[in-house]
Design an enzyme around this catalytic site. Structure first.
Site, PDB file in Angstrom:
ATOM      1  N   GLY A 371      -4.198   1.821  -1.998  1.00 34.00           N
ATOM      2  CA  GLY A 371      -5.079   1.103  -1.078  1.00 34.00           C
ATOM      3  C   GLY A 371      -5.921   2.065  -0.284  1.00 34.00           C
ATOM      4  O   GLY A 371      -6.074   3.235  -0.644  1.00 34.00           O
ATOM      5  N   GLN A 372      -6.436   1.536   0.793  1.00 31.93           N
ATOM      6  CA  GLN A 372      -7.334   2.249   1.690  1.00 31.93           C
ATOM      7  C   GLN A 372      -6.784   3.604   2.146  1.00 31.93           C
ATOM      8  O   GLN A 372      -7.490   4.578   2.244  1.00 31.93           O
ATOM      9  CB  GLN A 372      -7.520   1.337   2.909  1.00 31.93           C
ATOM     10  CG  GLN A 372      -8.505   1.808   3.898  1.00 31.93           C
ATOM     11  CD  GLN A 372      -9.885   1.873   3.289  1.00 31.93           C
ATOM     12  OE1 GLN A 372     -10.321   0.974   2.585  1.00 31.93           O
ATOM     13  NE2 GLN A 372     -10.559   2.975   3.538  1.00 31.93           N
ATOM     14  N   LYS A 389       3.865   3.068   2.538  1.00 33.68           N
ATOM     15  CA  LYS A 389       2.464   3.492   2.420  1.00 33.68           C
ATOM     16  C   LYS A 389       2.380   4.964   2.763  1.00 33.68           C
ATOM     17  O   LYS A 389       2.720   5.363   3.881  1.00 33.68           O
ATOM     18  CB  LYS A 389       1.587   2.700   3.387  1.00 33.68           C
ATOM     19  CG  LYS A 389       1.331   1.325   2.911  1.00 33.68           C
ATOM     20  CD  LYS A 389       0.195   0.641   3.628  1.00 33.68           C
ATOM     21  CE  LYS A 389       0.090  -0.754   3.038  1.00 33.68           C
ATOM     22  NZ  LYS A 389      -0.799  -1.609   3.758  1.00 33.68           N
ATOM     23  N   ASP A 480      -9.302  -7.893   9.385  1.00 37.39           N
ATOM     24  CA  ASP A 480      -9.585  -7.721   7.953  1.00 37.39           C
ATOM     25  C   ASP A 480      -8.783  -8.731   7.141  1.00 37.39           C
ATOM     26  O   ASP A 480      -8.142  -8.389   6.151  1.00 37.39           O
ATOM     27  CB  ASP A 480      -9.234  -6.282   7.536  1.00 37.39           C
ATOM     28  CG  ASP A 480      -9.804  -5.923   6.174  1.00 37.39           C
ATOM     29  OD1 ASP A 480     -10.650  -6.689   5.669  1.00 37.39           O
ATOM     30  OD2 ASP A 480      -9.401  -4.889   5.614  1.00 37.39           O
TER      31      ASP A 480
HETATM   32  P1  ADP Z   1      -3.847  -0.224   2.114  1.00 36.17           P
HETATM   33  O1  ADP Z   1      -3.380  -0.905   3.341  1.00 36.17           O
HETATM   34  O2  ADP Z   1      -3.597   1.258   2.100  1.00 36.17           O
HETATM   35  O3  ADP Z   1      -5.255  -0.595   1.777  1.00 36.17           O
HETATM   36  P2  ADP Z   1      -2.705  -2.196   0.442  1.00 36.17           P
HETATM   37  O4  ADP Z   1      -2.010  -2.946   1.506  1.00 36.17           O
HETATM   38  O5  ADP Z   1      -3.985  -2.766  -0.078  1.00 36.17           O
HETATM   39  O6  ADP Z   1      -2.943  -0.731   0.919  1.00 36.17           O
HETATM   40  O7  ADP Z   1      -1.684  -1.982  -0.749  1.00 36.17           O
HETATM   41  C1  ADP Z   1      -2.073  -1.653  -2.042  1.00 36.17           C
HETATM   42  C2  ADP Z   1      -1.192  -2.384  -3.039  1.00 36.17           C
HETATM   43  O8  ADP Z   1       0.175  -2.017  -2.839  1.00 36.17           O
HETATM   44  C3  ADP Z   1      -1.214  -3.896  -2.854  1.00 36.17           C
HETATM   45  O9  ADP Z   1      -2.235  -4.488  -3.579  1.00 36.17           O
HETATM   46  C4  ADP Z   1       0.160  -4.322  -3.358  1.00 36.17           C
HETATM   47  O10 ADP Z   1       0.135  -4.474  -4.745  1.00 36.17           O
HETATM   48  C5  ADP Z   1       1.034  -3.131  -3.005  1.00 36.17           C
HETATM   49  N1  ADP Z   1       1.739  -3.381  -1.727  1.00 36.17           N
HETATM   50  C6  ADP Z   1       1.305  -3.113  -0.483  1.00 36.17           C
HETATM   51  N2  ADP Z   1       2.206  -3.476   0.440  1.00 36.17           N
HETATM   52  C7  ADP Z   1       3.257  -3.989  -0.248  1.00 36.17           C
HETATM   53  C8  ADP Z   1       4.523  -4.572   0.163  1.00 36.17           C
HETATM   54  N3  ADP Z   1       4.845  -4.677   1.460  1.00 36.17           N
HETATM   55  N4  ADP Z   1       5.349  -5.013  -0.781  1.00 36.17           N
HETATM   56  C9  ADP Z   1       5.006  -4.927  -2.097  1.00 36.17           C
HETATM   57  N5  ADP Z   1       3.843  -4.411  -2.526  1.00 36.17           N
HETATM   58  C10 ADP Z   1       2.965  -3.945  -1.618  1.00 36.17           C
END
Ligand code: ADP
Length: 616
Positions: A371-372, A389, A480
């Site tokens: 992700g971000q 993360k 967001d």
């Molecule tokens: P960021 O906040 O860094 O942008 P994201 O929240 O978009 O990251 O997470 C990227 C991917 O990781 C998500 O699309 C999901 O598939 C996975 N993910 C994120 N948080 C979780 C969680 N709590 N449990 C399971 N999978 C998660």
């Protein structure tokens, strides 16, 4: 033996027969607990009290506070429950202290009864227990009932001597909970919501108070509540501090957005002082402190505002808003600086260690996505499956985040993805979240295209609105909200994730509304134009989530650029009705997309609408 009175006072009771929760189900009652019964009566000024109910203490099987995660539609916000025979009685106390007093006293009096072993910590709503999803009204409880938790291990402390406090503590204020018409000359009339100075509180039932005309008289103590709600308890308020002292403290702190609220030289007026390094409009460049007076509107005494006319009924609400939005100030109010120089960041934090995750306890597993802020890995932490993360270097303003993590960890709601802790001792820094087996909502919808009923889709909207109503009631703005930032649990419940996180993103492409990564397609017009975030801008984004849900994960404005989207919004156009959305659902989306934020519903309102629709 004659029963001995233990406690009495006014609280709100939810009537038991009605299924739906609506304001008319909540009745104010005067409760009296004695050694035999809990009685409640209706008291109206000028009328004889009318007994409305009596519960024998021997029939009580459980007394416990209720962890209610939906907005409470009455003025008293601290619920507890009494299970007697097979009935649940919900009572709402005006404050937490009062609730604790009642729960403790009731537990103490019933601890030798034939008690349940398990109880429901949350309420039954729309035919489902919100804690365990069971659908039977008499479904067995889902949490162990520990009656001794309060009652015997922690005996009631000795009550403070009220006289003593009166002499030492300066002026105490009370607020009238209801009108009171005197029955004797010595009594004083009360007007609901008005403030009175407490003169004497030595008698349990009758307190002497003074009104703003200087008249002194007795009033029923149950008709007033002590006012503890001044903002003096806030970290950002420094009572006795001069402008010069404020400037030197803030300069010493030296952090963008360090701020405090202090008394102005003009009596009864307050000033916000804030430190900034941002260049000023007249070319000022040096780090400096700016001072803004908190003003009150002339027409309505109680509306406060700062630089621009965003009105608030209390100063804490105003500060909270500007903690999230600069809205005319040189910077948003980021770090409260208390007078004693011990900011929350420097102070020995009793909760420290609760939010810092020990890297030794964290086991990292396979990649879940990215992700971000970088990679997201599966992990294990203290016997739990977690998502971790890993914060990529330079992707997050981590000093700011560490301060905010404390706030975010306090949020706990079954419709929010829980942040368990932060591992800052480790590089890269990582954030440990509740694991959500079914991944992000947008992928979940796309993967199940054609297989989700309208009821299920509506249920997903309801889940998100519940989480958001909780954030709204905590004055927290998501900023967001989108299906990609919601996650789905193994039980297919949808939870809101990533709340408030965009504030820590360092990538300009993402943070400026002119840039390519800014989520224009989910953003309200006032966010696109002036970056004015509020719970109402979250409501706009929620409308877009509803659209995504009823389009089974399609991207909104699929083939259009951000500029084209802005143009069509400016021309008053909106996303079209999804094929699967009933008219009433699309009407709710359109309501969320009203041009003016004030014309949009609150999340509490959205939640109510959706709950009604899902019950039809
Ligand atoms: P960021 O906040 O860094 O942008 P994201 O929240 O978009 O990251 O997470 C990227 C991917 O990781 C998500 O699309 C999901 O598939 C996975 N993910 C994120 N948080 C979780 C969680 N709590 N449990 C399971 N999978 C998660």
């Amino acid at each position: 033996m004659f029963p001995r009175v233990i406690l009495k006072g006014t609280m709100i009771k939810k009537s038991q027969q009605k299924k739906r929760t609506s304001p008319c189900n909540y009745k104010e009652r005067f409760f009296v607990l004695d050694t035999q019964d809990l009685k409640y009566s209706e008291r109206r000024p000028g009328k004889k009290p009318m007994m409305k109910g009596c519960i024998e203490l021997s029939s009580i099987k459980c007394v416990e506070i209720v962890c209610c995660d939906v907005p409470i539609p009455c003025n008293y916000k601290y619920p507890f429950q009494i299970l007697h025979d097979n009935h649940y009685l919900y009572i709402f106390a005006p404050d937490n202290d009062c609730r604790q007093r009642w729960v403790r006293a009731l537990k103490e009096e019933t601890k030798h009864n034939n008690l349940v072993t398990k109880y429901h910590p949350n309420i039954l709503m729309y035919g489902k227990w919100r804690c365990c999803q069971q659908t039977e009204k008499l479904a067995p409880g889902c949490q162990v009932y520990d009656p001794l938790g309060y009652a015997s291990k922690k005996p009631l402390p000795q009550l403070p001597d009220p006289e003593m406090e009166l002499q030492n503590g300066g002026q105490r204020l009370v607020i009238a909970l209801q009108d009171y018409t005197p029955v004797e000359d010595k009594n004083l009339p009360l007007q609901k919501d008005h403030e009175y100075v407490l003169i004497k509180s030595s008698h349990p039932d009758w307190w002497a108070v003074q009104d703003n005309q200087g008249n002194i008289g007795f009033v029923p103590s149950a008709y007033v509540a002590e006012k503890s709600d001044t903002f003096e308890r806030f970290e950002w308020y420094n009572k006795n501090i001069t402008r010069g002292e404020a400037e030197s403290l803030l300069m010493k702190e030296g952090k963008e957005g360090a701020f405090m609220v202090r008394d102005s030289r003009q009596a009864g007026v307050y000033t916000v002082s804030v430190f900034t390094k941002a260049p000023g409009s007249n070319g000022e460049k040096n780090p400096r402190v700016k001072h803004y007076q908190i003003r009150q509107t002339e027409t309505d005494e109680s509306a406060f505002y700062l630089a621009e006319k965003y009105l608030f009924s209390t100063i804490p609400e105003l500060i909270l808003y500007h903690q999230h939005n600069a809205a005319g100030l040189i910077t948003r109010l980021r770090h409260p600086v208390p007078q004693d120089g011990v900011s929350s960041r420097d102070a020995a934090d009793p909760a420290e260690g609760q939010w810092e995750v020990d890297p030794e306890e964290l086991i990292l597993g396979q990649e879940l996505g990215s992700g971000q802020f970088g990679l997201v890995l599966e992990g294990r932490w203290r016997e739990r499956r977690v998502a971790v993360k890993m914060i990529r270097d330079k992707s997050m303003s981590d000093e700011d985040f560490k301060e905010e993590a404390r706030v975010m960890m306090r949020f706990s709601h079954c419709r929010l993805v829980q942040l368990y802790g932060v591992c800052t001792q480790h590089s890269p820094m990582c954030l440990v979240f509740e694991f959500m087996e079914n991944g992000c909502l947008s992928d979940y919808l796309r993967d199940r295209k054609g297989g989700l009923s309208q009821d299920l889709l509506l249920g997903m909207c309801l889940d998100v609105s519940e989480g958001m109503a909780y954030l709204e009631s905590s004055n927290f703005i998501h900023r967001d909200l989108a299906a990609r930032n919601c996650l789905v649990s193994k039980n297919n419940e949808v939870k809101v994730s990533d709340f408030g996180m965009t504030r820590f993103v360092l990538d300009d492409q993402y943070t400026s509304s002119q840039c390519s990564k800014f989520p224009v397609k989910w953003s309200a017009p006032e966010v696109i134009k002036y970056c004015k975030f509020s719970s109402k801008s979250d409501v706009w984004s929620f409308g877009v989530i509803m659209w995504e849900i009823f389009n089974e994960g399609r991207l909104p404005y699929e083939n259009r650029s951000n500029t084209e989207v802005v143009e069509s919004l400016n021309a008053g156009l909106r996303l079209l009705k999804p094929r699967l959305a009933p008219d009433a659902v699309y009407m709710l989306m359109e309501w969320c997309w009203k041009e003016k934020p004030d014309d949009r519903p609150s999340f509490a309102h959205v939640l109510h609408e959706l709950a009604t629709l899902s019950n039809l």
